[in-house]
Design a protein around this motif. Sequence first.
Motif, PDB file in Angstrom:
ATOM      1  N   GLU A  53      -0.851   7.918   0.913  1.00  0.00           N
ATOM      2  CA  GLU A  53      -0.090   6.736   1.317  1.00  0.00           C
ATOM      3  C   GLU A  53      -0.173   5.641   0.261  1.00  0.00           C
ATOM      4  O   GLU A  53       0.812   4.949  -0.002  1.00  0.00           O
ATOM      5  N   ARG A  54      -1.324   5.512  -0.371  1.00  0.00           N
ATOM      6  CA  ARG A  54      -1.454   4.484  -1.405  1.00  0.00           C
ATOM      7  C   ARG A  54      -0.600   4.809  -2.627  1.00  0.00           C
ATOM      8  O   ARG A  54       0.064   3.937  -3.179  1.00  0.00           O
ATOM      9  N   ARG A 104       3.028   4.179  -1.716  1.00  0.00           N
ATOM     10  CA  ARG A 104       3.324   2.735  -1.700  1.00  0.00           C
ATOM     11  C   ARG A 104       3.415   2.171  -3.109  1.00  0.00           C
ATOM     12  O   ARG A 104       4.258   1.339  -3.410  1.00  0.00           O
ATOM     13  N   ARG A 105       2.514   2.614  -3.976  1.00  0.00           N
ATOM     14  CA  ARG A 105       2.521   2.120  -5.358  1.00  0.00           C
ATOM     15  C   ARG A 105       3.861   2.460  -6.016  1.00  0.00           C
ATOM     16  O   ARG A 105       4.497   1.611  -6.637  1.00  0.00           O
ATOM     17  N   SER A 160       6.853   0.542  -4.642  1.00  0.00           N
ATOM     18  CA  SER A 160       6.956  -0.823  -5.134  1.00  0.00           C
ATOM     19  C   SER A 160       7.494  -0.847  -6.567  1.00  0.00           C
ATOM     20  O   SER A 160       8.279  -1.721  -6.927  1.00  0.00           O
ATOM     21  N   GLU A 195      11.382  -1.343  -0.061  1.00  0.00           N
ATOM     22  CA  GLU A 195      10.643  -2.173   0.883  1.00  0.00           C
ATOM     23  C   GLU A 195      10.397  -1.402   2.177  1.00  0.00           C
ATOM     24  O   GLU A 195      11.215  -0.582   2.587  1.00  0.00           O
ATOM     25  N   GLU A 196       9.303  -1.739   2.832  1.00  0.00           N
ATOM     26  CA  GLU A 196       8.926  -0.982   4.033  1.00  0.00           C
ATOM     27  C   GLU A 196       9.702  -1.434   5.270  1.00  0.00           C
ATOM     28  O   GLU A 196       9.950  -2.618   5.461  1.00  0.00           O
TER      29      GLU A 196
END
Length: 422
Positions: A24-25, A28-29, A32, A37-38
Amino acid sequence: MAIQSIKGFKDLLPSDTERWDQIEREARRIFSLYGYEEIRTPILEFTEVFSRSIGEVTDIVEKEMYTFPDRDGRSVTMRPEGTAGVVRACIEHALPSKSPAHKLFYMGPMFRHERPQAGRLRQFHQIGVEVLGPSGPSVDVEIIALLADILDSLEVREGSLLLNSIGCPVCRPDYLASLRAFLEERRDRFCENCRRRIAANTLRVLDCKVSACREATADAPAFSQHLCPACDAHFDAVRRGLTGLGIDFVPAPRLVRGLDYYTRTTFEWVTDRLGAQNAVAAGGRYDGLARALGGPDLPGSGFALGVERLVALCAGPLPPPRPLAFFALLGEEAARLADPVVRRMRREGIRVERDLLGGSLKSQLRRADKAGASLVVIIGDEEIKRGAAVVRDMNEKTQAEFSLSDLPEIIARHLQPSSSGR
Ligand code: ATP
Ligand code: MG
């Protein structure tokens, strides 16, 4: 007998969640970096959100949805996939009127009542993206590159990208007519489901997993021969875009999506390392979906990545944990003195564990070792008298005494050089 979890619904224990957290990290990285956008939409939606968007004659809607009347008598469904809810939310909040392009991502659980087996659960998780607004081929290329970057960052390098185009409302009727004629001629060779689908959801026959059906469709007409000029140009641009980025793909004329709202580009990322459940991510363009949900014309393109299947493929190392200081405390007075120091250090960003089980120094040191501490701070009666603590370096096997007030600084300095872990 103790109560157990529901079949197909799995617990993730701390030994599992490290990998999940890493995935997940990394996702997300990368989101971005690409400017996505979430969005978080509800797990429960009115059933129409899915039946109207996914299509009535699909495995998901016919057999797999968790649908039930809620206490007010409305039929509700636990989301079996993410796209329909995201598009519903965009229409409901009039996002298209606020900006011509929305690049969104989501992550979370999905629910399908399937037969549980390896790589197939009833609650599973997806990480997905949806780009709403722009209709050009660059979007399709971008989301595929994004997917490739996520896989690459997790060191998942085996596998192939299957690519196809399933046209648009202009060219699809023509193609479906020739496909239907082809299938009708071979009607006897298909499973019962497919026989029904020939009329009701023709394209899906190509997607059937029954081997007799697959053989019977081996030389079915390919959509690429029937694309209208606009779809043909779009498909060509996607292929050129991918080639330009050095992303390999395999033309897959039989690759269709199970969901009716898909148009043009369809893709799937598959691997032969997962047995029968070979699809890790699937996506494509769905220019007709917003309309089907009662919204405006809103082109869209996206994919969904199955997290459980991705976890099974991740072999790369987990990021090392941040270095840890462990406080071994002998007696209540030691705890009283240590707790404010521990809290101060945690608030300053240092990873600290404080022994919670008590017992002898030996047993606390054993726990410190098991926790992977690089430093152990020991406070007992003798140290208290001197307002001090013993700091033991677990790697060097050395120790020294420091005043309590100097501890945070000394420990911070000691742990700093490699403190870039998770
Ligand atoms: P499959 O052909 O394996 O049934 P699908 O076409 O139903 O997949 P999609 O709706 O495209 O799958 O979902 C995208 C991804 O979500 C799949 O590629 C897979 O990784 C994952 N996925 C789908 N269903 C499940 C499930 N029941 N359990 C675990 N992962 C799943
Ligand atoms: Mg499925």
